[in-house]
Design a protein around this motif. Structure first.
Motif, PDB file in Angstrom:
ATOM      1  N   MET A 277       0.865  -1.199   0.035  1.00 19.91           N
ATOM      2  CA  MET A 277       0.131   0.100   0.079  1.00 19.91           C
ATOM      3  C   MET A 277       0.847   1.225  -0.009  1.00 19.91           C
ATOM      4  O   MET A 277       1.738   1.228   0.817  1.00 19.91           O
ATOM      5  CB  MET A 277      -0.951  -0.037   1.312  1.00 19.91           C
ATOM      6  N   ARG A 278       0.630   2.100  -0.955  1.00 19.32           N
ATOM      7  CA  ARG A 278       1.205   3.476  -0.875  1.00 19.32           C
ATOM      8  C   ARG A 278       0.658   4.600  -0.521  1.00 19.32           C
ATOM      9  O   ARG A 278      -0.692   4.373  -1.191  1.00 19.32           O
ATOM     10  CB  ARG A 278       1.977   3.550  -2.379  1.00 19.32           C
ATOM     11  N   LEU A 279       0.955   5.697  -0.131  1.00 19.10           N
ATOM     12  CA  LEU A 279       0.260   6.803   0.024  1.00 19.10           C
ATOM     13  C   LEU A 279       1.156   8.081  -0.394  1.00 19.10           C
ATOM     14  O   LEU A 279       2.166   8.098  -0.368  1.00 19.10           O
ATOM     15  CB  LEU A 279      -0.457   6.904   1.453  1.00 19.10           C
ATOM     16  N   ASP A 280       0.369   9.018  -0.636  1.00 19.77           N
ATOM     17  CA  ASP A 280       1.074  10.457  -0.977  1.00 19.77           C
ATOM     18  C   ASP A 280       0.240  11.591  -0.418  1.00 19.77           C
ATOM     19  O   ASP A 280      -0.664  11.300   0.148  1.00 19.77           O
ATOM     20  CB  ASP A 280       1.469  10.574  -2.317  1.00 19.77           C
ATOM     21  N   VAL A 281       0.856  12.732  -0.435  1.00 20.28           N
ATOM     22  CA  VAL A 281       0.366  13.819  -0.003  1.00 20.28           C
ATOM     23  C   VAL A 281      -1.056  14.259  -0.735  1.00 20.28           C
ATOM     24  O   VAL A 281      -2.076  14.633   0.132  1.00 20.28           O
ATOM     25  CB  VAL A 281       1.350  15.085  -0.051  1.00 20.28           C
ATOM     26  N   ASN A 282      -1.280  14.267  -1.938  1.00 15.66           N
ATOM     27  CA  ASN A 282      -2.421  14.326  -2.520  1.00 15.66           C
ATOM     28  C   ASN A 282      -3.560  13.284  -1.998  1.00 15.66           C
ATOM     29  O   ASN A 282      -4.623  13.792  -1.719  1.00 15.66           O
ATOM     30  CB  ASN A 282      -2.376  14.095  -4.018  1.00 15.66           C
ATOM     31  N   ALA A 283      -3.150  12.017  -1.795  1.00 10.22           N
ATOM     32  CA  ALA A 283      -4.248  11.072  -1.300  1.00 10.22           C
ATOM     33  C   ALA A 283      -4.699  11.503  -0.014  1.00 10.22           C
ATOM     34  O   ALA A 283      -5.792  11.653   0.412  1.00 10.22           O
ATOM     35  CB  ALA A 283      -3.738   9.854  -1.388  1.00 10.22           C
ATOM     36  N   LEU A 284      -3.661  11.799   0.969  1.00  8.57           N
ATOM     37  CA  LEU A 284      -3.937  12.124   2.376  1.00  8.57           C
ATOM     38  C   LEU A 284      -4.646  13.420   2.304  1.00  8.57           C
ATOM     39  O   LEU A 284      -5.681  13.720   3.208  1.00  8.57           O
ATOM     40  CB  LEU A 284      -2.711  12.157   3.134  1.00  8.57           C
ATOM     41  N   GLY A 285      -4.354  14.570   1.488  1.00  8.16           N
ATOM     42  CA  GLY A 285      -4.995  15.642   1.541  1.00  8.16           C
ATOM     43  C   GLY A 285      -6.343  15.438   1.173  1.00  8.16           C
ATOM     44  O   GLY A 285      -7.456  16.264   1.775  1.00  8.16           O
ATOM     45  N   THR A 286      -6.712  14.814   0.177  1.00  5.34           N
ATOM     46  CA  THR A 286      -8.054  14.433   0.016  1.00  5.34           C
ATOM     47  C   THR A 286      -8.932  13.667   1.218  1.00  5.34           C
ATOM     48  O   THR A 286      -9.825  13.987   1.688  1.00  5.34           O
ATOM     49  CB  THR A 286      -8.322  13.322  -1.140  1.00  5.34           C
ATOM     50  N   PHE A 287      -8.189  12.794   1.974  1.00  2.03           N
ATOM     51  CA  PHE A 287      -8.937  12.418   2.951  1.00  2.03           C
ATOM     52  C   PHE A 287      -9.139  13.316   3.976  1.00  2.03           C
ATOM     53  O   PHE A 287     -10.177  13.241   4.815  1.00  2.03           O
ATOM     54  CB  PHE A 287      -8.059  11.072   3.672  1.00  2.03           C
ATOM     55  N   TYR A 288      -8.066  14.345   4.168  1.00  2.00           N
ATOM     56  CA  TYR A 288      -8.391  15.138   5.417  1.00  2.00           C
ATOM     57  C   TYR A 288      -9.395  16.049   4.986  1.00  2.00           C
ATOM     58  O   TYR A 288     -10.255  16.437   5.913  1.00  2.00           O
ATOM     59  CB  TYR A 288      -6.818  16.147   5.398  1.00  2.00           C
ATOM     60  N   ARG A 289      -9.491  16.518   3.659  1.00  2.00           N
ATOM     61  CA  ARG A 289     -10.573  17.439   3.238  1.00  2.00           C
ATOM     62  C   ARG A 289     -12.085  16.682   3.495  1.00  2.00           C
ATOM     63  O   ARG A 289     -13.122  17.168   3.791  1.00  2.00           O
ATOM     64  CB  ARG A 289     -10.810  17.921   1.644  1.00  2.00           C
ATOM     65  N   MET A 290     -11.980  15.398   3.310  1.00  2.00           N
ATOM     66  CA  MET A 290     -12.945  14.495   3.655  1.00  2.00           C
ATOM     67  C   MET A 290     -13.483  14.500   5.025  1.00  2.00           C
ATOM     68  O   MET A 290     -14.695  14.756   5.448  1.00  2.00           O
ATOM     69  CB  MET A 290     -12.808  13.118   3.028  1.00  2.00           C
ATOM     70  N   ALA A 291     -12.629  14.416   5.809  1.00  2.00           N
ATOM     71  CA  ALA A 291     -12.723  14.678   7.127  1.00  2.00           C
ATOM     72  C   ALA A 291     -13.283  15.913   7.849  1.00  2.00           C
ATOM     73  O   ALA A 291     -14.481  15.886   8.788  1.00  2.00           O
ATOM     74  CB  ALA A 291     -11.675  14.031   8.153  1.00  2.00           C
TER      75      ALA A 291
ATOM     76  N   LEU B  48      -6.572   4.743  -1.844  1.00  2.00           N
ATOM     77  CA  LEU B  48      -4.991   5.462  -1.955  1.00  2.00           C
ATOM     78  C   LEU B  48      -4.547   5.168  -3.520  1.00  2.00           C
ATOM     79  O   LEU B  48      -4.083   6.359  -3.826  1.00  2.00           O
ATOM     80  CB  LEU B  48      -4.129   4.840  -0.961  1.00  2.00           C
ATOM     81  N   GLU B  49      -4.712   4.151  -3.906  1.00  2.00           N
ATOM     82  CA  GLU B  49      -4.473   3.721  -5.306  1.00  2.00           C
ATOM     83  C   GLU B  49      -4.869   4.773  -6.375  1.00  2.00           C
ATOM     84  O   GLU B  49      -4.438   5.317  -7.148  1.00  2.00           O
ATOM     85  CB  GLU B  49      -4.225   2.395  -5.667  1.00  2.00           C
ATOM     86  N   ARG B  50      -6.247   5.114  -5.966  1.00  2.49           N
ATOM     87  CA  ARG B  50      -7.023   5.822  -6.983  1.00  2.49           C
ATOM     88  C   ARG B  50      -6.599   7.431  -6.862  1.00  2.49           C
ATOM     89  O   ARG B  50      -6.782   8.083  -7.828  1.00  2.49           O
ATOM     90  CB  ARG B  50      -8.588   5.740  -6.714  1.00  2.49           C
ATOM     91  N   LEU B  51      -6.407   7.576  -5.594  1.00  5.07           N
ATOM     92  CA  LEU B  51      -6.221   9.365  -5.308  1.00  5.07           C
ATOM     93  C   LEU B  51      -4.714   9.686  -5.374  1.00  5.07           C
ATOM     94  O   LEU B  51      -4.633  10.927  -5.627  1.00  5.07           O
ATOM     95  CB  LEU B  51      -6.686   9.521  -3.864  1.00  5.07           C
ATOM     96  N   ARG B  52      -3.737   8.805  -5.496  1.00  4.02           N
ATOM     97  CA  ARG B  52      -2.545   9.107  -5.571  1.00  4.02           C
ATOM     98  C   ARG B  52      -2.072   9.549  -6.913  1.00  4.02           C
ATOM     99  O   ARG B  52      -2.219   9.172  -7.964  1.00  4.02           O
ATOM    100  CB  ARG B  52      -1.527   7.750  -5.008  1.00  4.02           C
ATOM    101  N   THR B  53      -1.345  10.714  -6.695  1.00  7.09           N
ATOM    102  CA  THR B  53      -0.787  11.283  -8.035  1.00  7.09           C
ATOM    103  C   THR B  53       0.584  11.418  -8.186  1.00  7.09           C
ATOM    104  O   THR B  53       1.036  11.806  -9.237  1.00  7.09           O
ATOM    105  CB  THR B  53      -1.087  12.764  -8.086  1.00  7.09           C
ATOM    106  N   SER B  54       1.533  10.859  -7.195  1.00  8.43           N
ATOM    107  CA  SER B  54       2.744  10.503  -7.257  1.00  8.43           C
ATOM    108  C   SER B  54       3.176   9.054  -7.031  1.00  8.43           C
ATOM    109  O   SER B  54       2.593   8.485  -6.701  1.00  8.43           O
ATOM    110  CB  SER B  54       3.566  11.625  -6.355  1.00  8.43           C
ATOM    111  N   GLU B  55       4.699   8.750  -6.804  1.00  8.58           N
ATOM    112  CA  GLU B  55       5.138   7.605  -6.698  1.00  8.58           C
ATOM    113  C   GLU B  55       4.829   7.280  -5.064  1.00  8.58           C
ATOM    114  O   GLU B  55       4.215   6.185  -4.762  1.00  8.58           O
ATOM    115  CB  GLU B  55       6.559   7.775  -6.740  1.00  8.58           C
ATOM    116  N   GLY B  56       4.673   8.201  -4.330  1.00  7.89           N
ATOM    117  CA  GLY B  56       4.067   8.109  -2.991  1.00  7.89           C
ATOM    118  C   GLY B  56       5.335   7.382  -2.141  1.00  7.89           C
ATOM    119  O   GLY B  56       6.360   7.049  -2.417  1.00  7.89           O
ATOM    120  N   ILE B  57       4.786   6.803  -0.699  1.00  8.95           N
ATOM    121  CA  ILE B  57       5.437   6.320  -0.224  1.00  8.95           C
ATOM    122  C   ILE B  57       5.151   4.847   0.570  1.00  8.95           C
ATOM    123  O   ILE B  57       3.654   4.781   0.412  1.00  8.95           O
ATOM    124  CB  ILE B  57       5.632   7.155   1.252  1.00  8.95           C
ATOM    125  N   GLU B  58       6.009   3.795   0.448  1.00  4.72           N
ATOM    126  CA  GLU B  58       5.263   2.563   0.856  1.00  4.72           C
ATOM    127  C   GLU B  58       4.795   2.875   2.437  1.00  4.72           C
ATOM    128  O   GLU B  58       5.705   3.496   3.528  1.00  4.72           O
ATOM    129  CB  GLU B  58       6.396   1.708   0.825  1.00  4.72           C
TER     130      GLU B  58
END
Length: 414
Positions: A1-15, A191-201
């Protein structure tokens, strides 16, 4: 599972969106004016989540299971007195403090409306449909009744992404906490759908969390050595938050601290913040003479030097451990003494970081002493781009093998 700032930013806006809708619906239902407090994405181990619950107070909660756009469990939790305050607005003729069938039904309805507010907000941001199960009423003093039976809840040493929002009733001490425990595979898909960069494992982030834990333990050890006051780490967690939310976390009191900028891989900022009483206690322990700190809120040159020296050595222990594991060099600036009220103590750091980024990973730690006035809040805020590069190069196996080091020099002027 990989994540990046864009995906987490979407989750934050969601929250944030969900919390706003939940607060608004609670106000409509009860006429209790509400406001959204701090919203955070916490990377927390099971032991830390349970620590939040096990404060000795009785709690009630409403839990639902989610499926569709996101799988997992959503739980609205409030302490018993807060629940009674809300129920009194709905059931003014109710005189008992016990949760009988009528009050349980009313509490369940309130919790369901709040849960639906959160979930509708998430669905709007994700542009999807989220199905919700029948609500379940729960009460208890520990974490077990609320999520002890959930597969989505993390075990003691597992690092899980947990959504937390706090809603407050204006003018009262009534507050509500919300937790989302997403199911792992469902979260990975999102996370895979929202990620826009290589991200972090994800396991790299878990490894960096272990590094932060080692750094926190080093801070406590250093404080004990230099002051003679036995200290331990009480709370330590990794948050992903909006930069503008960080000052909201800081107590609105006069604070004394030390700020550093660190440079290398990663770069960022490190702050140690004490309340004035703790700062005075530290100075008296390190410099056992009249330092001019007898007047509350006053710190002479010797006292400021003691606080800066303690911060300087704690910073070295914290950052040297990171550098050793990452096989890099991290330098930090000379300590800057801070003495200000609440958010003003961290605003300069937020302003600097805000020129390059909107969000931050924040390692926050609370160091406390047993039976003494010594509370230290530690904030480590790395640059997000540097952090991603550092984590991608991280050898997780080295973390437990690499010692942290701190050199203890003689305090200047003693």
């Amino acid at each position: 599972m990989r994540l990046d700032v864009n995906a987490l930013g979407t989750f934050y806006r969601m929250a944030r969106e969900g919390a706003g809708l939940a607060a608004g619906r609670l106000t409509q239902m009860t006429d209790v004016e509400t406001q959204v407090g701090v919203t955070k994405l916490n990377f927390m181990r099971g032991t830390e989540i349970r620590h939040d619950f096990e404060d000795g107070s009785e709690k009630v909660g409403i839990r639902v299971e989610l499926s569709g756009g996101i799988d997992g469990h959503s739980i609205v939790v409030f302490d018993r007195d807060s629940a009674r305050t809300v129920l009194n607005a709905l059931l003014p003729d109710q005189t008992t403090d016990e949760f009988d069938e009528l009050s349980r039904s009313a509490a369940t309805e309130v919790g369901q409306i709040m849960n639906n507010g959160f979930i509708d907000g998430w669905a709007d941001v994700l542009e999807t449909v989220i199905d919700v199960s029948t609500p379940e009423f729960i009460e208890g003093e520990s974490a077990d009744p609320f999520f002890g039976d959930l597969e989505t809840a993390p075990d003691a040493d597992d690092l899980a992404l947990v959504f937390q929002s706090h809603i407050e009733a204006v003018g009262t001490e009534t507050g509500f906490r919300h937790y989302l425990f997403p199911e792992h595979d469902s979260m990975a898909t999102l996370l895979e759908r929202l990620r826009t960069s290589e991200g972090i494992e994800y396991d790299k982030l878990e490894g960096f969390d272990r590094m932060a834990e080692q750094g926190a333990q080093e801070v406590a050890r250093t404080a004990t050595t230099l002051t003679g006051i036995e200290t331990t780490v009480e709370i330590r967690r990794l948050n992903f938050v909006s930069l503008e939310a960080i000052p909201e976390e800081v107590a609105n009191d006069r604070l004394v601290g030390v700020a550093f900028e660190f440079d290398g891989m990663p770069s960022g900022y490190l702050l140690f913040l004490f309340d004035e009483t703790s700062a005075t206690e530290i100075i008296d322990a390190m410099v056992p003479m009249d330092t001019g700190t007898s007047e509350p809120g006053e710190f002479d040159e010797m006292g400021r030097s003691a606080i800066k020296e303690l911060g300087n050595i704690m910073a070295s222990g914290f950052l040297d451990g990171w550098a050793n594991v990452l096989d890099t060099t991290i330098d930090h600036s000379t300590p800057e003494f801070v003495h200000d009220i609440g958010a003003a103590a961290v605003d300069p750091v937020i302003i600097h970081l805000g020129e390059q980024q909107d969000y931050a990973f924040v390692f926050d730690t609370k160091v406390v002493a047993d039976g003494r006035e010594f509370d230290c809040e530690v904030y480590a805020i790395p640059d997000e781009d540097d952090l991603e590069r550092a984590l991608n190069a991280l050898d997780v196996d080295k973390i437990d093998e690499t010692p942290t080091t701190a050199e203890f020099g003689e305090l200047e002027g003693t």
